[in-house]
Design an enzyme around this catalytic site. Structure first.
Site, PDB file in Angstrom:
ATOM      1  N   GLY A   1       0.792  -1.236   0.000  1.00 23.83           N
ATOM      2  CA  GLY A   1       0.000   0.000   0.000  1.00 23.83           C
ATOM      3  C   GLY A   1       0.816   1.273   0.000  1.00 23.83           C
ATOM      4  O   GLY A   1       0.277   2.342   0.258  1.00 23.83           O
TER       5      GLY A   1
ATOM      6  N   GLY B   1       2.488   2.369  -2.694  1.00 20.60           N
ATOM      7  CA  GLY B   1       2.573   2.895  -4.061  1.00 20.60           C
ATOM      8  C   GLY B   1       3.742   2.385  -4.867  1.00 20.60           C
ATOM      9  O   GLY B   1       4.146   3.022  -5.840  1.00 20.60           O
TER      10      GLY B   1
ATOM     11  N   ASP C   1      -3.072   7.229  -7.343  1.00 17.96           N
ATOM     12  CA  ASP C   1      -1.709   6.894  -6.913  1.00 17.96           C
ATOM     13  C   ASP C   1      -0.670   7.418  -7.908  1.00 17.96           C
ATOM     14  O   ASP C   1       0.314   8.055  -7.527  1.00 17.96           O
ATOM     15  CB  ASP C   1      -1.537   5.367  -6.815  1.00 17.96           C
ATOM     16  CG  ASP C   1      -2.290   4.779  -5.640  1.00 17.96           C
ATOM     17  OD1 ASP C   1      -3.127   5.490  -5.061  1.00 17.96           O
ATOM     18  OD2 ASP C   1      -2.037   3.611  -5.308  1.00 17.96           O
TER      19      ASP C   1
HETATM   20  O1  PMV Z   1      -2.821  -0.341  -1.806  1.00 20.38           O
HETATM   21  P1  PMV Z   1      -2.532   0.474  -3.007  1.00 20.38           P
HETATM   22  O2  PMV Z   1      -1.250   1.268  -2.882  1.00 20.38           O
HETATM   23  O3  PMV Z   1      -2.577  -0.324  -4.264  1.00 20.38           O
HETATM   24  O4  PMV Z   1      -3.687   1.605  -3.104  1.00 20.38           O
HETATM   25  C1  PMV Z   1      -4.946   1.303  -3.636  1.00 20.38           C
HETATM   26  C2  PMV Z   1      -5.881   2.464  -3.493  1.00 20.38           C
HETATM   27  C3  PMV Z   1      -7.317   2.148  -3.944  1.00 20.38           C
HETATM   28  O5  PMV Z   1      -8.110   3.303  -3.657  1.00 20.38           O
HETATM   29  C4  PMV Z   1      -7.891   0.971  -3.183  1.00 20.38           C
HETATM   30  C5  PMV Z   1      -7.377   1.844  -5.442  1.00 20.38           C
HETATM   31  C6  PMV Z   1      -7.225   3.050  -6.366  1.00 20.38           C
HETATM   32  O6  PMV Z   1      -7.012   2.820  -7.565  1.00 20.38           O
HETATM   33  O7  PMV Z   1      -7.357   4.219  -5.927  1.00 20.38           O
END
Ligand code: PMV
Length: 334
Positions: free
Chosen positions: A111, A113, A157
């Site tokens: 999470g 990025g 992201d």
């Molecule tokens: O966990 P990560 O870094 O892949 O973040 C995902 C964020 C979400 O909101 C769940 C998906 C998105 O595309 O915004």
């Protein structure tokens, strides 16, 4: 010639998951980076090297052939690099082969990025070999590349990894860090799949349409209030809002007992209140906003606590600052 680009990782302060369904979000780039270096070769292949291993595939305009190679070699996570390399090579008459090397200090799959930062740095590095680029072009290419592994991405992201700083999404308005907070990041060391978590939330939405729509409205309201609180220098209300956001994430079921246990551990420290999940959840990291001058003592306490507890022993905890540079790219003649 070598083309080098680096991009920061990120945290999501508010709005993960809901942003996929059209709400706002607040994200910040962090001072952990991925660097991608690209150079020409004479091999008529695309070679990708990273901590996760290497792959060499023939240049191909056939999507099926590329996909087959990646699946066969268990390297589907390299899709964005091969996609970007094939895209530019197929449009450039004189292009031969490419070698792409990835160096990252962003923990993978938790999470922060790492995948988006890789897509942004890869777009800057690979396309930078062929032409002058703007940040906006890098962003658009990186989102295309990210869609090869996660078609439903909100794009938030890649946007923060491109522009850096703390931003409101989708407006991309920069938000100042008004009360000099540092980020405490605790990694559960449980890897997650963003795709799977997003699918789970889609199911929740299907089964609870009315409540999900209310939660989206609540999230939007919360973010509007947070932006005002940041401008008015109200750190405590911003932290309280993080707890409220965490409640919404609990309700859509992207948390679990291990993450809750970690958040309870953090919450016991009066310097480290109101932690929340960052990113897709179901594993990954939790974050807390800590006053800049307290971050070191806070880290020390949390690390001791993690070491002492059987439950938290294999977790890691570190601090991060907000990166303000975003993607940077350059070429070197050799
Ligand atoms: O966990 P990560 O870094 O892949 O973040 C995902 C964020 C979400 O909101 C769940 C998906 C998105 O595309 O915004």
């Amino acid at each position: 010639m070598k083309s080098i680009a680096s991009a920061p990782g990120k945290i999501i302060l508010f709005g993960e998951h809901f942003v996929v369904h059209g709400t706002k979000a607040i994200l910040a780039a962090i001072d952990k980076r991925v660097t991608v270096t690209s150079s020409f070769t004479n091999n008529k292949t695309i070679k990708v090297n990273s901590q996760l291993g290497s792959i060499e595939v023939p240049i191909s305009s056939s999507h099926e052939e590329v996909e087959h190679r990646l699946l066969y070699n268990h390297k589907t996570e390299f899709r964005p690099f091969v996609y970007l390399a094939n895209k530019i090579i197929n449009s450039e008459q004189n292009a031969s082969g490419l070698e792409i090397t990835i160096d990252s200090d962003i923990p993978i799959g938790v999470g922060l990025g790492s995948s988006s930062a890789c897509c942004v740095a890869a777009a800057g590095s690979i396309f930078g070999l062929f032409k002058e680029l703007s940040s906006e072009e890098i962003l658009n290419l990186s989102i295309e590349a990210e869609k090869t592994i996660f078609p439903d991405t909100s794009g938030a992201d890649c946007t923060v990894c491109t522009y850096g700083g703390m931003i409101e999404y989708p407006s991309i308005e920069k938000i100042d860090n008004p009360f000099d907070f540092a980020l405490l990041i605790a990694n559960s060391m449980i890897p997650h799949s963003t795709k799977r978590s997003v699918e789970k939330v889609n199911k929740f939405k299907e089964n609870n349409e009315e409540r999900f729509s209310q939660l989206c409205d609540l999230e939007t309201k919360l973010i509007d209030e947070v932006i005002a609180d940041m401008k008015n220098n109200n750190p405590n209300t911003v932290r309280l809002a993080m707890s409220l956001n965490q409640e919404y994430l609990e309700e859509i079921q992207v948390s679990n007992e291990k993450l809750r246990e970690m958040m309870r551990s953090l919450q016991e420290d009066p310097l480290c209140l109101h932690p929340k999940i960052t990113g897709a959840g179901d594993g990954g990291c939790v974050i807390a906003l800590v006053a800049g001058e307290s971050i070191n003592s806070c880290l020390e306490t949390v690390r001791k606590k993690f070491t002492a507890s059987v439950w938290n022993q294999d977790k890691e905890c570190f601090s991060a600052k907000i990166d303000t540079k975003g993607v940077v790219w350059s070429t070197i003649e050799e």
